[in-house]
Every structure is written in C-alpha cells, then in structure tokens.
Design a protein around this motif. Structure first.
Motif, mmCIF file in Angstrom:
data_model
loop_
_atom_site.group_PDB
_atom_site.id
_atom_site.type_symbol
_atom_site.label_atom_id
_atom_site.label_comp_id
_atom_site.label_asym_id
_atom_site.label_seq_id
_atom_site.Cartn_x
_atom_site.Cartn_y
_atom_site.Cartn_z
ATOM 1 N N GLY A 171 -22.181 6.132 -5.046
ATOM 2 C CA GLY A 171 -22.831 6.842 -6.131
ATOM 3 C C GLY A 171 -21.927 7.824 -6.847
ATOM 4 O O GLY A 171 -21.928 7.908 -8.088
ATOM 5 N N GLU A 196 -24.640 11.931 -13.426
ATOM 6 C CA GLU A 196 -25.596 11.328 -12.490
ATOM 7 C C GLU A 196 -26.931 11.056 -13.178
ATOM 8 O O GLU A 196 -27.565 10.015 -12.949
ATOM 9 C CB GLU A 196 -25.806 12.247 -11.289
ATOM 10 C CG GLU A 196 -26.745 11.668 -10.244
ATOM 11 C CD GLU A 196 -26.961 12.598 -9.061
ATOM 12 O OE1 GLU A 196 -27.538 12.155 -8.064
ATOM 13 O OE2 GLU A 196 -26.561 13.780 -9.158
ATOM 14 N N GLN A 197 -27.368 11.971 -14.036
ATOM 15 C CA GLN A 197 -28.612 11.766 -14.778
ATOM 16 C C GLN A 197 -28.508 10.552 -15.688
ATOM 17 O O GLN A 197 -29.467 9.763 -15.801
ATOM 18 C CB GLN A 197 -28.930 13.019 -15.597
ATOM 19 C CG GLN A 197 -29.277 14.249 -14.764
ATOM 20 C CD GLN A 197 -29.422 15.501 -15.614
ATOM 21 O OE1 GLN A 197 -29.427 15.442 -16.837
ATOM 22 N NE2 GLN A 197 -29.537 16.639 -14.957
ATOM 23 N N LYS A 199 -26.551 7.925 -15.198
ATOM 24 C CA LYS A 199 -26.542 6.750 -14.319
ATOM 25 C C LYS A 199 -27.952 6.363 -13.900
ATOM 26 O O LYS A 199 -28.322 5.180 -13.954
ATOM 27 C CB LYS A 199 -25.694 7.049 -13.082
ATOM 28 C CG LYS A 199 -25.692 5.949 -12.036
ATOM 29 C CD LYS A 199 -25.018 6.419 -10.760
ATOM 30 C CE LYS A 199 -25.836 7.495 -10.053
ATOM 31 N NZ LYS A 199 -25.216 7.928 -8.783
ATOM 32 N N CYS A 200 -28.732 7.345 -13.486
ATOM 33 C CA CYS A 200 -30.088 7.064 -13.002
ATOM 34 C C CYS A 200 -31.014 6.625 -14.139
ATOM 35 O O CYS A 200 -31.908 5.790 -13.928
ATOM 36 C CB CYS A 200 -30.666 8.298 -12.318
ATOM 37 S SG CYS A 200 -29.785 8.790 -10.812
ATOM 38 N N GLY A 276 -29.204 5.474 -1.612
ATOM 39 C CA GLY A 276 -29.617 5.723 -2.985
ATOM 40 C C GLY A 276 -28.836 4.923 -4.007
ATOM 41 O O GLY A 276 -29.348 4.604 -5.081
ATOM 42 N N ARG A 279 -30.172 1.702 -5.609
ATOM 43 C CA ARG A 279 -31.186 1.797 -6.662
ATOM 44 C C ARG A 279 -30.609 1.481 -8.047
ATOM 45 O O ARG A 279 -31.366 1.224 -8.987
ATOM 46 C CB ARG A 279 -31.780 3.206 -6.698
ATOM 47 C CG ARG A 279 -32.792 3.510 -5.605
ATOM 48 C CD ARG A 279 -33.353 4.905 -5.826
ATOM 49 N NE ARG A 279 -34.405 5.248 -4.898
ATOM 50 C CZ ARG A 279 -35.682 4.924 -5.052
ATOM 51 N NH1 ARG A 279 -36.046 4.221 -6.112
ATOM 52 N NH2 ARG A 279 -36.587 5.277 -4.167
ATOM 53 N N LEU A 280 -29.299 1.516 -8.184
ATOM 54 C CA LEU A 280 -28.678 1.264 -9.485
ATOM 55 C C LEU A 280 -29.164 -0.071 -10.030
ATOM 56 O O LEU A 280 -29.114 -1.098 -9.340
ATOM 57 C CB LEU A 280 -27.158 1.274 -9.344
ATOM 58 C CG LEU A 280 -26.356 1.141 -10.641
ATOM 59 C CD1 LEU A 280 -26.635 2.317 -11.572
ATOM 60 C CD2 LEU A 280 -24.867 1.051 -10.330
#
Length: 334
Positions: A171, A196-197, A199-200, A276, A279-280
């Motif tokens: 991640g 990160e935001q 990416k999610c 986690g 989840r990507l």
C-alpha cells in the motif's frame, strides 16, 4: 493483536475486535515524549510543527523502535479494555520471514506493554484461517497478504509455512507512486495522506466501467503556490499496475521454489487474499487472471489476520510463549 505497518487491530476473547487504529505515534522531537497515539497522531502526518514528529514505529512488519512501539501497544490495549485486566496474555502475529532478533523485539514490546506472556503466530496461517480456509489442510494454499509496508506471500500446508517471500511493494509503495506521478507529470506536490486518499477513491489496476475523477489540492512544485488538479482513475492505472506486476513476479518466483505437489494443489485451493492493499480496485481479478487461480478473500480483508488469530486464543496453553525461532525452524525447509 495484529501489529501492522499501517494499522493495529486488537481482538479480545469473548468481545470481538475492540480496536482498529493507525499505527502512528506523535512525539516531541527533543524529549521523545509521546503526545498522541493512533488516529489523532495519523491526522498530524505532514501537518506537525517543528517541535512534533509523527512516526510509524513498525515498518515492513518489523519494529523499528521498541520503546515507542511499547507505548503504542500499551495505549491500544488500554483502549481495547485490557487495561482493567491483570497482565493479560497477548498473541501477536509476525511476518513469515521474521528473524530471531525481530521476534525478540516483538516479544519485548508486548511485555513492556503490560502483557503477562506473549505468544507469536505467523501471519499467513492467521490470514488463511480468517478468510475461511483451513490452514491445517495437507493441501497447499497460496496466501498473499498485501499490507501497508510489505506484501507477504507464502505457501502453507498442514498448519505451517512451507515457502515464503516478502517484498516491499504494498500500500505505501502505491502511495509513493501516486505522489511521484503528480509531482513529475502534474507539477503538484501532495502529502502521502492525500496520495492514499486518491488511491482509495479512484485508484485501480484494471479499467473501470466508468472513468472516475477527483479534485486534488496541493502545492505547485514550480512556484510553491497552492494549486489544484483534476486526476482521473484511467491515468493512475499504469503506475498502480506496475506495483501489481511486481507482486505477480514475486508470486511466480515463489512457485518456482515450492514443491510441485503443493503447486498442483493451488489449482483447487486457489489464492487467499488478505490485507488492506488487496482492496485496490481490480487487484483480485488481475492476480486471478494472470495466475489462472481462483482468488478467495473476505468482505473485510484487513481483519483476516486478526480474525484468524482469534481462533487460536483458546489454545494458548498448548503454545510456547516468547520467541518461537520461526526463521531457524524453517531452515530445514529452505
């Protein structure tokens, strides 16, 4: 306790998951005094004044600062309700390739956090159990745990890790790739939290049915002034696909050193995805298509390890506490 690079989860027997918080600690630079732990400390990343420093004491599943980790673990245990217990027993998951020195660091951190005894368990075994797969089956199972700092890949059979490999592609590396792309291609500098935001929200390794977009705010590299850019999910695919390809390469390399009988079992047992990072968007489909294996997981892959660990709590009396010399035991299989 699942002591991860990006987050810590605590499960209490008979109560369930009592805590899930970022593994971040804010300290004072000069004195080293801990100011905050968990979500409040994570919110400080990239925003702390010069007198404060937000750190992650666990990197790649390995403790980099035992003292800070002990404070963090003690705080989380207290928040999870273990503070009212008289020196509870603590079961902690460790990466499959942990060294004896790293094992000792985990045990010491647990004891300093207030545990009476500290037991260790390998993450791939726990991840398989948490995903609903029997880790004690004689048939080989491929476990791919994509965490924050590392991706741990292992073939397990009969409750033990037969072959394993760990790579620092996970991640965090995806966040770094997005941050680097925006800096080079869009002349926009953003923090890792913003990356990160992105990416999610819109990241993925495969095309979506609908191209998503997101307004990103940061600092213009050339001028140093505030700026914003619109980023689309389509333009992120090449750089995130590169991360997925490195995970795929590591999986193929692991299969080359795995006994052929166990590799043959994988056509039936498939892949267990945890962490986690799995989840990507498109990660499960990408690995499944490239390997020709069915991917298994859970609705909440971040809890696979902690839920698998919880199934062992009733068997602690039959386990050996302290370092279990996982690395030394595996030398006979390497």
């Amino acid at each position: 306790m699942d002591l991860g690079t990006s987050s810590v989860l605590v499960y209490r027997q008979g109560k369930g998951i009592m805590l899930r918080e970022p593994s971040v600690v804010a300290i004072r630079r000069q004195s080293g005094q801990v100011v905050s732990v968990g979500q409040k400390a994570r919110d400080m990343l990239g925003r702390t004044p010069e007198t404060l420093l937000a750190v992650r004491p666990v990197r790649g599943g390995v403790i980099t600062d035992c003292e800070i980790t002990s404070v963090m673990a003690r705080t989380f245990l207290k928040r999870a309700g273990a503070g009212s217990m008289l020196r509870p027993n603590l079961l902690i998951c460790v990466p499959p390739l942990v060294s004896e020195l790293e094992e000792r660091a985990v045990v010491d951190a647990g004891l300093q956090a207030g545990a009476s005894k500290v037991y260790l368990m390998e993450q791939p075994i726990a991840a398989a159990a948490g995903a609903g797969v029997d880790p004690n089956s004689p048939k080989g199972t491929l476990v791919v745990d994509i965490g924050g700092g590392t991706t741990d890949i292992a073939v397990i059979s009969m409750g033990a890790v037969v072959r394993a490999v760990s790579i620092r592609i996970a991640g965090d590396s995806c966040d770094d790739a997005i941050q680097g792309y925006l800096k080079q291609e869009r002349d926009l500098l953003v923090g890792l939290s913003t990356a990160e935001q992105i990416k999610c929200a819109i990241g993925g390794v495969l095309p979506r049915e609908e191209n998503l977009s997101m307004m990103v705010r940061g600092r213009r590299v050339s001028s140093g002034l505030p700026a914003c850019e619109t980023i689309t999910s389509e333009e992120l695919i090449p750089l995130l696909r590169e991360q997925a390809e490195q995970i795929l390469t590591a999986i193929c390399g692991l299969m080359e050193i795995t006994p052929p009988e166990l590799v043959g079992d994988l056509t039936e047992t498939g892949i267990v995805l945890a962490g986690g990072g799995s989840r990507l968007y498109g990660m499960d489909a990408y690995l499944s298509n490239e390997l020709g294996l069915e991917a298994h997981g859970s609705e909440d892959p971040e809890t696979c390890v902690i839920m698998g660990t919880s199934r062992m709590l009733g068997n602690l009396k039959r386990m050996q506490d302290g370092p279990i010399n996982i690395a030394r035991r595996r030398r006979g299989l390497a």
